[in-house]
Design a protein around this motif. Structure first.
Motif, PDB file in Angstrom:
ATOM      1  N   MET A 208      -6.037   5.508   3.728  1.00  0.00           N
ATOM      2  CA  MET A 208      -5.244   6.173   2.292  1.00  0.00           C
ATOM      3  C   MET A 208      -5.750   7.446   1.930  1.00  0.00           C
ATOM      4  SD  MET A 208      -3.441   3.390   2.316  1.00  0.00           S
ATOM      5  CE  MET A 208      -2.498   3.761   0.554  1.00  0.00           C
TER       6      MET A 208
ATOM      7  N   ILE B  71      -4.758  -4.221  -2.936  1.00  0.00           N
ATOM      8  CA  ILE B  71      -3.614  -4.211  -3.781  1.00  0.00           C
ATOM      9  C   ILE B  71      -3.236  -5.613  -4.416  1.00  0.00           C
ATOM     10  CG2 ILE B  71      -1.160  -3.280  -3.990  1.00  0.00           C
ATOM     11  CD1 ILE B  71      -2.465  -0.751  -2.452  1.00  0.00           C
TER      12      ILE B  71
ATOM     13  N   ALA C 169      -4.169   8.072  -3.184  1.00  0.00           N
ATOM     14  CA  ALA C 169      -4.131   6.628  -3.318  1.00  0.00           C
ATOM     15  C   ALA C 169      -5.200   6.320  -4.400  1.00  0.00           C
ATOM     16  CB  ALA C 169      -4.200   6.169  -2.101  1.00  0.00           C
TER      17      ALA C 169
ATOM     18  N   GLU D  95       0.782  -1.234   0.107  1.00  0.00           N
ATOM     19  CA  GLU D  95      -0.099   0.026   0.027  1.00  0.00           C
ATOM     20  C   GLU D  95       0.833   1.025  -0.034  1.00  0.00           C
ATOM     21  OE1 GLU D  95       0.337  -2.264   2.370  1.00  0.00           O
ATOM     22  OE2 GLU D  95       0.833  -1.158   4.222  1.00  0.00           O
TER      23      GLU D  95
ATOM     24  N   VAL E 190      -5.236   1.123   6.150  1.00  0.00           N
ATOM     25  CA  VAL E 190      -3.997   0.395   5.589  1.00  0.00           C
ATOM     26  C   VAL E 190      -4.066  -0.980   5.234  1.00  0.00           C
ATOM     27  CG1 VAL E 190      -1.558   0.053   6.168  1.00  0.00           C
ATOM     28  CG2 VAL E 190      -2.724   2.343   6.508  1.00  0.00           C
TER      29      VAL E 190
ATOM     30  N   ALA F 246      -6.453  -1.561   2.312  1.00  0.00           N
ATOM     31  CA  ALA F 246      -5.559  -1.206   0.909  1.00  0.00           C
ATOM     32  C   ALA F 246      -4.521  -2.176   0.703  1.00  0.00           C
ATOM     33  CB  ALA F 246      -5.143   0.208   1.083  1.00  0.00           C
ATOM     34  N   ARG F 247      -3.883  -2.867   1.613  1.00  0.00           N
ATOM     35  CA  ARG F 247      -2.966  -3.813   1.050  1.00  0.00           C
ATOM     36  C   ARG F 247      -3.725  -4.941   0.761  1.00  0.00           C
ATOM     37  NH1 ARG F 247       0.393  -5.436   6.472  1.00  0.00           N
ATOM     38  NH2 ARG F 247       0.817  -3.402   6.193  1.00  0.00           N
TER      39      ARG F 247
ATOM     40  N   PHE G 236      -8.106   3.576  -3.988  1.00  0.00           N
ATOM     41  CA  PHE G 236      -7.858   3.138  -2.614  1.00  0.00           C
ATOM     42  C   PHE G 236      -8.047   3.966  -1.623  1.00  0.00           C
ATOM     43  CE2 PHE G 236      -5.100   0.770  -5.862  1.00  0.00           C
ATOM     44  CZ  PHE G 236      -5.729  -0.544  -5.632  1.00  0.00           C
TER      45      PHE G 236
END
Length: 761
Positions: free
Chosen positions: A310, A329, A314, A226, A322, A325-326, A317
């Motif tokens: 984010m 992604i 971003a 992220e 966090v 988003a990780r 996202f």
RNA sequence: GGGCGGUUAGCUCAGCUGGUAGAGCAUCUCGUUUACACCGAGGAGGCCGCAGGUUCAAGUCCUGCACCGCCCACCA
């Protein structure tokens, strides 16, 4: 002869300890101004109590700290040195605030923002007052011979002045600056924290090797995909031929819908053998990447906000946490077949010491102390630093110890200290919390933050003022009438504790106390705050006074339970010193903490060990009773004309013991001194000497000369032993001293047996 | 990846500048002696982590190793 009426039965500390504490308080002899036994030829002895946090109650670790210091204070006081042991408490900014925030949340569901700054601070102060009362009561119960008349608080008015003065002077020397940097952000506490307030915990996670998009020529690896939305460069080793053709270019990439401009730079710090040998540089969210970015003048792109979500930068996202988003992604990268490799690795995750939140690295404008900038020393009192010399704070901190002016016990911690300084970065001193010293900087509302529609002439106005004076949070500008508004941040709590050895003595005023008692002689503390506190004190004192804060540092170890397990509330193995004292007495607790422990070494405290010394106390009680039972009604302690050879041998042995114990204390070998007195009093004096003299002092057909010699010897050994034991077991020894027929005044201000021999006491 | 500490009697730990192993608890035997049964007298129990080295002599100094623990360091 009868049993002395006050010594009937067994020793019960509960009957005597509070009485003795009261007697000492009444005599006011812990206040050096009123200490009656001062030998003016001797140097004063001074110490500050490491101020306990006003967040609750003292634990046995504090009891250890207090015991060691009280031994030193009482010993030096008995040696005739004017002795100051100065008590106080620490407001412990983040620790206290977060504790009150938690309580508030539990009780009312409110946050500090619901209450507002003023209301919330009232609550914190209320809590601190309560906690303070508990702590002072605990200190008294342990028998701490502190001077309460000089008590200080890190957040009181006098200390506020010291803090503002220190801040201003450091600012004017260019050592305090305000700047943008990547800082440690605690998203739960809503504040920055210093590097030392971050705990690294090993956790397992994935390590992905991927490309930003299918056409991108270089693959990079990361545990935090992220953050890669904020990449602005790729760094490779200068000798790495695989990427040499790209160095110097700016490559375009579309990373899952977010456009990136990636400069390729060559940097010596990159390890070509790790991962792909190419590092995606995220200047906004990594301290090492920030450093790389500074070296290569790279732009910065923030993709994580202070709320842990984010940012708009971003793309799709934005708004996700966090973790969300990780996950998103990785899924998308997987779909697009951009992941080349996934590895399971263990990684250190930084968590905030106080809130346990995962630390985010964010760029933010904060106040810092520059530890690597040279400044001119005006008139140095630090060995190894000349007046007029230019030096950095780092160099100053190391010189003060390397020169031997500050002596560390045990000396192995010196290595730790130096190593920490070698790796030290600038110290972030601003915090976005409310409880603490507010930063003494006022910003001009029209200059710093231009206000639309206003047309004052602000040419003469300062954009901001750094002041050591007392001002309101807002005050009018003398030139244009606009407002100066105080920085809303507060200072790191260690900024004020760093001044503790002299802010408590009245600095910045040149008070009598300051001149007389600074530098202090000893600092006694647990080794776990060597960096937080000890190093910062040396830093602050070094710059502000061009001197050292103390000449000796004694680190004691951490105290664990009887099984060697670290005490914690969740395990239920904590020990409240007051509970122990109520059951076995403060003296037994003190001896149990000292017995079998060496400096800097963690130790265990157990019921068994405490009982050992409550039995010892009883032994001393009974031996004293025995001696008194055999003394004539109006005994005066005068040496008889004849001392038998046998008795003289006992007295010689005693003299040797005095020297040994004194030497042990001087060398901070408190365990040896205590063990020696235990062994001597019980197994030599009680078991051998008393037994051997029984036939000489009572019964039929006594030799009067031998009896006089024996009684003198017994009394001499007893009183000398009580004196030597006083620093360790003050209550019991003082109680017995008051019962003995030919003793004068309080034992606590009675002269140490061989004090006259000590030259540099 | 660096650094530090620990490894000694069944348990918890001392043992300072090198000279034939100590304490408390636990254990065994004996003792109601007028200071103390929260006591006294006595006993059993230790290749002082392993391997080398220095020395007349090493738990104690040096080197290496093993295991346990701690601290520092965001190999992205």
């Amino acid at each position: 002869m009868d049993i002395p009426k006050n010594l009937d039965g067994q020793y019960d500390p509960a009957d005597h300890e509070a009485r003795m504490q009261q007697a000492w308080q009444d005599a006011d002899c812990f206040n050096p101004d009123n200490q009656p036994n001062v030998d003016s030829d001797k140097e004063p002895f001074s110490m500050v109590l490491p101020p306990p946090n006003v967040t609750g109650t003292l634990h046995v670790g504090h009891a250890m700290m207090v015991t060691v210091q009280d031994i030193l204070a009482r010993y030096h006081r008995m040696c005739g040195q004017e002795t100051l042991w100065l008590p106080g408490t620490d407001h412990a900014a983040i620790a206290t605030q977060s504790k009150v925030e938690r309580q508030l949340k539990e009780e009312t569901g409110q946050s500090r923002f619901d209450l507002g700054r003023e209301e919330f601070l009232k609550k914190v102060e209320g809590f601190a007052v309560e906690s303070h009362a508990t702590i002072t009561a605990q200190l008294e119960k342990m028998g701490a011979s502190v001077d309460w008349s000089r008590e200080a608080f890190t957040l009181d008015e006098a200390r506020e002045k010291a803090v503002r003065t220190a801040f201003r002077r450091m600012y004017e020397a260019g050592l305090i600056y305000r700047g943008d940097r990547v800082i440690n952000w605690d998203p739960v506490g809503g504040t920055t924290v210093s590097d030392d307030e971050v705990d690294h915990v090993e956790e397992t996670g994935s390590f992905w090797t991927f490309r930003y998009d299918a056409d991108f020529p270089i693959a990079v690896s990361t545990t935090r995909p992220e953050t890669k939305l904020g990449d602005t460069a790729i760094a490779v080793h200068p000798d790495d031929e695989r990427y040499a053709e790209y160095v110097g270019q700016t490559l375009e990439a579309n990373f899952l819908g977010v456009d990136l401009e990636i400069q390729v730079v060559a940097d010596d710090e990159i390890d070509p053998d790790f991962g792909t040998g190419a590092v995606g540089v995220t200047p906004a969210h990594s301290m090492t990447d920030w450093d790389i970015a500074k070296r290569h003048d790279l732009p910065l792109k923030q993709v994580i906000g202070e709320d842990g979500r984010m940012t708009a930068a971003a793309g799709d996202f934005a708004g996700m946490t966090v973790n969300e988003a990780r996950k998103a992604i990785v899924e998308k990268l997987d779909e697009a077949e951009l992941i080349e490799e996934t590895e399971e690795v263990t990684k250190n995750v930084g968590r905030a010491e106080r809130t346990d939140a995962i630390i985010e690295h964010l760029p933010k404008k904060q106040w810092f102390v520059n530890v690597s900038k040279k400044f001119k020393v005006e008139s140095s009192k630090i060995d190894g630093i000349e007046a007029g010399e230019e030096i950095t704070l780092k160099e100053l901190m190391q010189t003060a110890v390397a020169s031997g002016q500050i002596n560390i016990t045990p000396d192995r911690f010196e290595k730790n200290y130096n190593h920490w300084i070698d790796n030290l970065r600038d110290w972030c001193i601003s915090r976005q919390i409310w409880y603490g010293h507010r930063i003494p900087v006022w910003y001009h509302e029209s200059k710093c933050v231009p206000i639309e529609g206003r047309e004052e002439d602000v040419s003469k106005c300062e954009p901001f003022i750094v002041s050591d004076k007392s001002h309101d949070a807002e005050f009018p500008c003398p030139h244009c009438g606009a407002k100066y508004i105080q920085d809303s941040d507060t200072l790191d709590t260690w900024f004020s504790s760093g001044l503790w050895t002299f802010s408590t003595l009245g600095w910045p005023e040149e008070t009598k106390d300051f001149k007389r008692f600074h530098p202090t002689n000893m600092l006694v503390t647990a080794y776990d705050i060597i960096f937080f506190w000890v190093a910062r004190m040396i830093l602050m004192t070094g710059f502000l006074l061009e001197d050292v804060p103390f000449t000796d540092v004694y680190f004691h170890g951490l105290v664990r339970d009887g099984e060697g397990v670290k005490m914690s509330k969740s395990l239920g193995n904590t020990m409240d010193p007051v509970d122990v004292i109520n059951e076995h007495g403060a003296d037994a607790l003190r001896m149990a903490l000292i017995d079998g422990t060496t400096p800097g070494q963690d130790s265990n405290i157990s019921d068994e060990k405490i009982k050992k010394f409550s039995k010892f106390a009883n032994k001393i009680w009974n031996a004293t009773k025995f001696v008194m039972m055999n003394l004539p009604d109006s005994y005066t302690h005068e040496k008889p004309a004849e001392i038998t050879g046998e008795h003289q041998a006992y007295l010689d042995q005693l003299a040797a013991k005095v020297d040994e114990v004194t030497a042990n204390i001087d060398k901070f070998q408190f365990n040896l001194a205590a063990e020696k007195m235990y062994e001597y009093f019980w197994h030599v004096f009680a078991d051998e000497i008393i037994e051997a003299t029984k036939g000489q002092v009572y019964g039929e057909d006594l030799d009067e000369k031998e009896k006089a010699s024996a009684l003198f010897t017994l009394y001499e050994i007893l009183t000398t032993s009580l004196t030597l034991l006083h620093p360790f077991m003050p209550h019991l020894t003082e109680t017995l001293w008051q019962e003995l027929p030919d003793t004068d005044g309080l034992l606590t201000i009675t002269t140490w047996p061989n004090a006259d021999k000590k030259t540099n006491a």
